[in-house]
Write an enzyme that holds these catalytic residues in place. Structure first.
Site, PDB file in Angstrom:
ATOM      1  N   HIS A  34       0.736  -0.941   0.123  1.00  0.00           N
ATOM      2  CA  HIS A  34       0.190   0.138  -0.341  1.00  0.00           C
ATOM      3  C   HIS A  34       1.285   0.719  -0.173  1.00  0.00           C
ATOM      4  O   HIS A  34       1.627   1.630   1.358  1.00  0.00           O
ATOM      5  CB  HIS A  34      -0.804  -0.214   0.938  1.00  0.00           C
ATOM      6  CG  HIS A  34      -2.055   0.972   1.143  1.00  0.00           C
ATOM      7  ND1 HIS A  34      -2.875   0.429   1.185  1.00  0.00           N
ATOM      8  CD2 HIS A  34      -1.958   2.117   2.133  1.00  0.00           C
ATOM      9  CE1 HIS A  34      -3.788   2.276   0.407  1.00  0.00           C
ATOM     10  NE2 HIS A  34      -2.447   2.992   1.655  1.00  0.00           N
ATOM     11  N   ASP A  36       0.893   4.757   0.583  1.00  0.00           N
ATOM     12  CA  ASP A  36       0.425   6.174   0.048  1.00  0.00           C
ATOM     13  C   ASP A  36       1.248   7.416   0.012  1.00  0.00           C
ATOM     14  O   ASP A  36       2.278   8.388   0.678  1.00  0.00           O
ATOM     15  CB  ASP A  36       0.586   6.649   2.111  1.00  0.00           C
ATOM     16  CG  ASP A  36      -0.850   5.474   2.711  1.00  0.00           C
ATOM     17  OD1 ASP A  36      -1.921   5.335   2.189  1.00  0.00           O
ATOM     18  OD2 ASP A  36      -0.174   5.104   3.323  1.00  0.00           O
ATOM     19  N   MET A  38       1.073  11.674  -1.031  1.00  0.00           N
ATOM     20  CA  MET A  38      -0.464  13.122   0.022  1.00  0.00           C
ATOM     21  C   MET A  38       1.207  13.931  -0.448  1.00  0.00           C
ATOM     22  O   MET A  38       1.646  14.442  -0.545  1.00  0.00           O
ATOM     23  CB  MET A  38       0.534  12.443   1.856  1.00  0.00           C
ATOM     24  CG  MET A  38       0.098  11.404   2.008  1.00  0.00           C
ATOM     25  SD  MET A  38       0.539  11.379   4.203  1.00  0.00           S
ATOM     26  CE  MET A  38      -0.188   9.649   4.422  1.00  0.00           C
ATOM     27  N   HIS A  67      -2.859   4.754  -2.774  1.00  0.00           N
ATOM     28  CA  HIS A  67      -3.599   5.737  -2.630  1.00  0.00           C
ATOM     29  C   HIS A  67      -3.368   7.022  -2.449  1.00  0.00           C
ATOM     30  O   HIS A  67      -2.463   7.664  -2.130  1.00  0.00           O
ATOM     31  CB  HIS A  67      -3.400   5.090  -0.868  1.00  0.00           C
ATOM     32  CG  HIS A  67      -5.140   5.774   0.497  1.00  0.00           C
ATOM     33  ND1 HIS A  67      -4.499   5.918   1.034  1.00  0.00           N
ATOM     34  CD2 HIS A  67      -5.821   6.733  -0.833  1.00  0.00           C
ATOM     35  CE1 HIS A  67      -5.878   6.197   1.563  1.00  0.00           C
ATOM     36  NE2 HIS A  67      -5.903   7.333   0.464  1.00  0.00           N
ATOM     37  N   MET A 138     -12.017   5.150   5.113  1.00  0.00           N
ATOM     38  CA  MET A 138     -10.535   4.907   5.963  1.00  0.00           C
ATOM     39  C   MET A 138     -11.180   5.430   7.428  1.00  0.00           C
ATOM     40  O   MET A 138     -12.696   5.474   7.690  1.00  0.00           O
ATOM     41  CB  MET A 138     -10.191   7.522   5.940  1.00  0.00           C
ATOM     42  CG  MET A 138      -9.558   6.486   4.451  1.00  0.00           C
ATOM     43  SD  MET A 138      -8.317   6.294   4.543  1.00  0.00           S
ATOM     44  CE  MET A 138      -7.111   6.505   5.755  1.00  0.00           C
ATOM     45  N   ASP A 176      -8.178   1.114   6.047  1.00  0.00           N
ATOM     46  CA  ASP A 176      -7.312   1.438   6.372  1.00  0.00           C
ATOM     47  C   ASP A 176      -7.093   2.892   7.751  1.00  0.00           C
ATOM     48  O   ASP A 176      -7.512   3.196   7.826  1.00  0.00           O
ATOM     49  CB  ASP A 176      -6.619   2.101   4.997  1.00  0.00           C
ATOM     50  CG  ASP A 176      -5.638   3.011   4.997  1.00  0.00           C
ATOM     51  OD1 ASP A 176      -4.532   3.131   5.620  1.00  0.00           O
ATOM     52  OD2 ASP A 176      -5.235   4.023   3.588  1.00  0.00           O
TER      53      ASP A 176
HETATM   54  C1  DX5 Z   1      -3.035   7.291   6.877  1.00  0.00           C
HETATM   55  C2  DX5 Z   1      -2.402   6.345   4.979  1.00  0.00           C
HETATM   56  C3  DX5 Z   1      -2.535   4.778   6.289  1.00  0.00           C
HETATM   57  C4  DX5 Z   1      -2.110   4.303   7.391  1.00  0.00           C
HETATM   58  C5  DX5 Z   1      -1.838   4.008   8.012  1.00  0.00           C
HETATM   59  O1  DX5 Z   1      -3.356   8.753   5.806  1.00  0.00           O
HETATM   60  O2  DX5 Z   1      -3.476   6.677   4.429  1.00  0.00           O
HETATM   61  O3  DX5 Z   1      -2.937   4.045   5.083  1.00  0.00           O
HETATM   62  O4  DX5 Z   1       0.040   5.289   6.646  1.00  0.00           O
HETATM   63  O5  DX5 Z   1      -1.274   3.613   8.664  1.00  0.00           O
HETATM   64  P1  DX5 Z   1      -0.973   2.657  10.586  1.00  0.00           P
HETATM   65  O6  DX5 Z   1      -1.542   1.446  10.296  1.00  0.00           O
HETATM   66  O7  DX5 Z   1      -0.069   3.254  11.336  1.00  0.00           O
HETATM   67  O8  DX5 Z   1      -2.176   3.427  10.681  1.00  0.00           O
HETATM   68 ZN    ZN Z   2      -4.088   4.574   3.161  1.00  0.00          ZN
END
Ligand code: DX5
Ligand code: ZN
Length: 219
Positions: A34, A36, A38, A67, A138, A176
């Site tokens: 996965h 992430d 941002m 994502h 989420m 997630d």
């Molecule tokens: C949050 C992300 C998640 C995050 C999850 O914004 O989209 O994918 O990395 O991390 P954990 O499992 O530590 O909550």
């Molecule tokens: Zn994520």
């Protein structure tokens, strides 16, 4: 209960030895990675971009589920496709023209995912549910790893599961945020089939192999 698929989020990995960490989760039975993404706009945090996917795609066979927590995701769909993404997940809250965005992802030959934040109702998915391969619920507000699982997202997971069953759609239901051996069985019971986990995998005191086993078998 069906064993869930596990998607470790590399956000929680040790970036000084990312290749090794990815190899470790692959060996431990992770089903996909996965990623992430941002941008400091859609969410407060900034993470990494296509270059990291490109590098990882050369060292792993695991699918790179991507994502996109970014404003106007249309601008970057092609870049992430070229970098080796296997699927692109866009937020209903960040895409102004969701139909078009989902169509574009499909036309790039990738799996199509849609994500909703904790405060976004399940009904927002109704007009596009039959266009996607995956729904990502989420279970924290996006932006950071290591946050606490939000209990109040549980009924929404079930609501979406029921909708998928009713329409007989072949869609994965992924969660997630804050997924650990305690929340995992609860989200699976609510209807989730894929679990994203960052801290609970890379930060586990038991090590990566045991962490993934626990997430799978606890459920
Ligand atoms: C949050 C992300 C998640 C995050 C999850 O914004 O989209 O994918 O990395 O991390 P954990 O499992 O530590 O909550
Ligand atoms: Zn994520």
């Amino acid at each position: 209960m069906v064993e869930p698929k596990i998607a470790p989020s590399i956000l929680a990995a040790d970036f000084t030895r990312l290749g090794d960490q990815v190899e470790a989760v692959a060996q431990a039975g992770a089903d996909r990675l996965h990623m992430d993404i941002m941008d400091g706009q859609f969410v407060p945090n900034i993470s990494f971009g296509p270059l990291v996917l490109q590098a990882l795609s050369k060292v792993t066979r695991l699918p790179l589920e991507t994502h996109l927590m970014i404003e106007k995701p249309d601008r970057y769909l092609e870049d992430f496709a070229k970098a080796g993404a296997s699927s692109l997940i866009v937020h209903t809250e960040g895409a102004n023209h969701l139909h078009r965005t989902l169509d574009r992802i499909r036309s790039l030959g990738l799996k199509v995912g849609v994500a909703i934040n904790p405060a976004t109702p399940a009904t927002i998915l109704d007009p596009i549910l039959d266009m996607v391969d995956l729904v990502l619920v989420m279970t924290v507000n996006p932006g950071f790893g290591g946050q606490k699982f939000l209990e109040r997202t549980l009924p929404k997971i079930t609501e979406i599961r029921n909708r998928i069953e009713k329409l007989q759609l072949n869609i994965e239901l992924e969660v997630d945020g804050g997924i650990d051996p305690v929340s995992a069985p609860r989200v699976v019971a609510a209807g989730a089939t894929v679990l994203v986990a960052g801290s609970a995998v890379f930060g586990s005191p038991h090590g990566i192999q045991k962490a993934i086993n626990m997430l799978k078998s606890n459920s």
